[in-house]
Scaffold this motif. Sequence first.
Motif, PDB file in Angstrom:
ATOM      1  N   PRO A 130       0.584  -1.256  -0.179  1.00 22.32           N
ATOM      2  CA  PRO A 130      -0.381   0.201  -0.075  1.00 22.32           C
ATOM      3  C   PRO A 130       0.350   1.044   0.165  1.00 22.32           C
ATOM      4  O   PRO A 130       2.479   1.496  -0.191  1.00 22.32           O
ATOM      5  CB  PRO A 130      -0.798  -0.366   1.362  1.00 22.32           C
ATOM      6  CG  PRO A 130       0.025  -1.092   1.876  1.00 22.32           C
ATOM      7  CD  PRO A 130       0.779  -2.078   1.083  1.00 22.32           C
ATOM      8  N   LYS A 131       0.200   2.545  -0.055  1.00 20.31           N
ATOM      9  CA  LYS A 131       0.544   3.444  -0.046  1.00 20.31           C
ATOM     10  C   LYS A 131       0.339   3.892   1.378  1.00 20.31           C
ATOM     11  O   LYS A 131      -0.927   4.057   1.802  1.00 20.31           O
ATOM     12  CB  LYS A 131       0.396   4.143  -1.442  1.00 20.31           C
ATOM     13  CG  LYS A 131       1.209   3.765  -2.556  1.00 20.31           C
ATOM     14  CD  LYS A 131       0.832   5.059  -3.617  1.00 20.31           C
ATOM     15  CE  LYS A 131       1.181   4.407  -5.166  1.00 20.31           C
ATOM     16  NZ  LYS A 131       2.231   5.329  -5.645  1.00 20.31           N
ATOM     17  N   TYR A 132       0.966   4.997   2.049  1.00 24.83           N
ATOM     18  CA  TYR A 132       0.795   5.674   2.368  1.00 24.83           C
ATOM     19  C   TYR A 132       1.670   7.308   2.884  1.00 24.83           C
ATOM     20  O   TYR A 132       1.948   7.670   2.027  1.00 24.83           O
ATOM     21  CB  TYR A 132       1.854   5.529   4.141  1.00 24.83           C
ATOM     22  CG  TYR A 132       1.407   3.376   4.152  1.00 24.83           C
ATOM     23  CD1 TYR A 132       0.449   3.762   5.122  1.00 24.83           C
ATOM     24  CD2 TYR A 132       2.677   2.837   3.833  1.00 24.83           C
ATOM     25  CE1 TYR A 132       0.977   2.397   6.672  1.00 24.83           C
ATOM     26  CE2 TYR A 132       2.323   1.230   4.235  1.00 24.83           C
ATOM     27  CZ  TYR A 132       1.119   0.736   5.505  1.00 24.83           C
ATOM     28  OH  TYR A 132       0.892  -0.427   5.841  1.00 24.83           O
ATOM     29  N   SER A 133       0.324   8.020   3.303  1.00 29.28           N
ATOM     30  CA  SER A 133       0.491   9.402   3.372  1.00 29.28           C
ATOM     31  C   SER A 133       0.436  10.331   4.723  1.00 29.28           C
ATOM     32  O   SER A 133      -1.132   9.831   4.981  1.00 29.28           O
ATOM     33  CB  SER A 133       0.000  10.191   2.159  1.00 29.28           C
ATOM     34  OG  SER A 133       0.236  11.418   2.093  1.00 29.28           O
ATOM     35  N   GLU A 134       0.876  11.270   5.231  1.00 31.57           N
ATOM     36  CA  GLU A 134       0.077  12.018   6.564  1.00 31.57           C
ATOM     37  C   GLU A 134       1.495  12.791   6.901  1.00 31.57           C
ATOM     38  O   GLU A 134       2.171  13.039   6.552  1.00 31.57           O
ATOM     39  CB  GLU A 134       0.317  10.983   7.749  1.00 31.57           C
ATOM     40  CG  GLU A 134      -0.276  11.412   9.534  1.00 31.57           C
ATOM     41  CD  GLU A 134      -1.527  11.701   8.818  1.00 31.57           C
ATOM     42  OE1 GLU A 134      -2.315  12.632   8.655  1.00 31.57           O
ATOM     43  OE2 GLU A 134      -2.031  10.655   9.120  1.00 31.57           O
ATOM     44  N   ARG A 135       0.270  14.141   7.196  1.00 31.40           N
ATOM     45  CA  ARG A 135       1.534  15.050   7.545  1.00 31.40           C
ATOM     46  C   ARG A 135       1.307  15.463   9.309  1.00 31.40           C
ATOM     47  O   ARG A 135       0.089  15.072   9.851  1.00 31.40           O
ATOM     48  CB  ARG A 135       0.464  16.178   7.262  1.00 31.40           C
ATOM     49  CG  ARG A 135       1.103  17.613   7.967  1.00 31.40           C
ATOM     50  CD  ARG A 135       0.910  19.323   6.667  1.00 31.40           C
ATOM     51  NE  ARG A 135       1.930  18.480   6.144  1.00 31.40           N
ATOM     52  CZ  ARG A 135       2.158  19.612   4.825  1.00 31.40           C
ATOM     53  NH1 ARG A 135       1.151  20.953   5.363  1.00 31.40           N
ATOM     54  NH2 ARG A 135       2.677  19.410   4.474  1.00 31.40           N
ATOM     55  N   VAL A 136       2.289  15.115  10.106  1.00 27.84           N
ATOM     56  CA  VAL A 136       1.875  15.286  11.516  1.00 27.84           C
ATOM     57  C   VAL A 136       2.524  16.341  11.977  1.00 27.84           C
ATOM     58  O   VAL A 136       3.403  16.896  11.785  1.00 27.84           O
ATOM     59  CB  VAL A 136       3.317  14.204  12.396  1.00 27.84           C
ATOM     60  CG1 VAL A 136       3.410  14.172  12.867  1.00 27.84           C
ATOM     61  CG2 VAL A 136       3.063  12.994  11.407  1.00 27.84           C
ATOM     62  N   GLU A 137       1.544  17.219  12.471  1.00 31.35           N
ATOM     63  CA  GLU A 137       1.567  18.039  13.213  1.00 31.35           C
ATOM     64  C   GLU A 137       3.015  18.001  14.694  1.00 31.35           C
ATOM     65  O   GLU A 137       2.679  17.036  16.153  1.00 31.35           O
ATOM     66  CB  GLU A 137       0.355  18.640  13.589  1.00 31.35           C
ATOM     67  CG  GLU A 137       0.249  19.386  12.753  1.00 31.35           C
ATOM     68  CD  GLU A 137      -1.057  20.426  12.962  1.00 31.35           C
ATOM     69  OE1 GLU A 137      -1.366  20.869  13.431  1.00 31.35           O
ATOM     70  OE2 GLU A 137      -1.464  20.587  11.939  1.00 31.35           O
ATOM     71  N   LEU A 138       4.466  18.749  14.643  1.00 36.11           N
ATOM     72  CA  LEU A 138       4.876  18.472  16.133  1.00 36.11           C
ATOM     73  C   LEU A 138       4.436  19.490  17.167  1.00 36.11           C
ATOM     74  O   LEU A 138       4.106  20.496  16.886  1.00 36.11           O
ATOM     75  CB  LEU A 138       5.797  18.553  15.801  1.00 36.11           C
ATOM     76  CG  LEU A 138       6.457  17.457  14.624  1.00 36.11           C
ATOM     77  CD1 LEU A 138       8.035  17.750  14.515  1.00 36.11           C
ATOM     78  CD2 LEU A 138       6.546  15.837  15.036  1.00 36.11           C
ATOM     79  N   PRO A 139       4.966  18.434  18.788  1.00 33.30           N
ATOM     80  CA  PRO A 139       4.249  19.459  19.374  1.00 33.30           C
ATOM     81  C   PRO A 139       4.646  20.581  20.247  1.00 33.30           C
ATOM     82  O   PRO A 139       4.124  21.512  20.569  1.00 33.30           O
ATOM     83  CB  PRO A 139       3.898  18.134  20.563  1.00 33.30           C
ATOM     84  CG  PRO A 139       5.370  17.549  20.825  1.00 33.30           C
ATOM     85  CD  PRO A 139       4.592  16.768  18.701  1.00 33.30           C
ATOM     86  N   VAL A 140       6.408  20.407  19.732  1.00 36.73           N
ATOM     87  CA  VAL A 140       6.324  21.465  20.042  1.00 36.73           C
ATOM     88  C   VAL A 140       8.404  21.768  18.983  1.00 36.73           C
ATOM     89  O   VAL A 140       7.971  21.371  18.375  1.00 36.73           O
ATOM     90  CB  VAL A 140       7.986  21.676  21.087  1.00 36.73           C
ATOM     91  CG1 VAL A 140       6.883  21.708  22.484  1.00 36.73           C
ATOM     92  CG2 VAL A 140       8.288  20.549  20.974  1.00 36.73           C
TER      93      VAL A 140
END
Length: 174
Positions: A130-140
């Motif tokens: 499969p293909k994966y895609s994600e934007r992770v907002e970092l806490p700091v």
Amino acid sequence: MDRDRRRRSFFDEIFGIDPLQDMEEMFERLSRAMGMSMDNFGQHPFVYGFSVTQRPGEEPEIREFGNIPMFEQTETGEKRYLDIRKPLIDVLESEEVVHVIAEMPGIDKENIQLNATDLILDIETLDGNPKYSERVELPVKVDPQSARATYKNGVLEVTFNKMESSSRTSINIE
């Protein structure tokens, strides 16, 4: 009926939510997005789930993961289903570093592309199924230049040092 009432009151009392109602609403939303009724919902393979995290004194955090239905418009005007998944992600923070852990089974590390700024980590696969895609907002704010990434047994781990920075950089996987 009494069993449902007890289950709801238990979760309402502990978590302040009704998980059965929330899950039912999520499946209804997914079926509408995919353009299908609940009768033929299981005919299209996909992975979907959610994780619940609750820290003392905070509201529960509910995050979705899986191949949330995505479509693209073809030249003929038809909608085509894309098999793009959202990995299950945990973000852990200590005094000096931020760890991002993503479960992405079935991928070669050469096909993973990571880009980071001081507050965002973009994860996506270039090839493979499969293909994966994600934007992770970092806490700091973190120093993207300090990033170290490893991928083993389907688990991607990215570690950043905390720091003020606003540059964007690519990250190599060891």
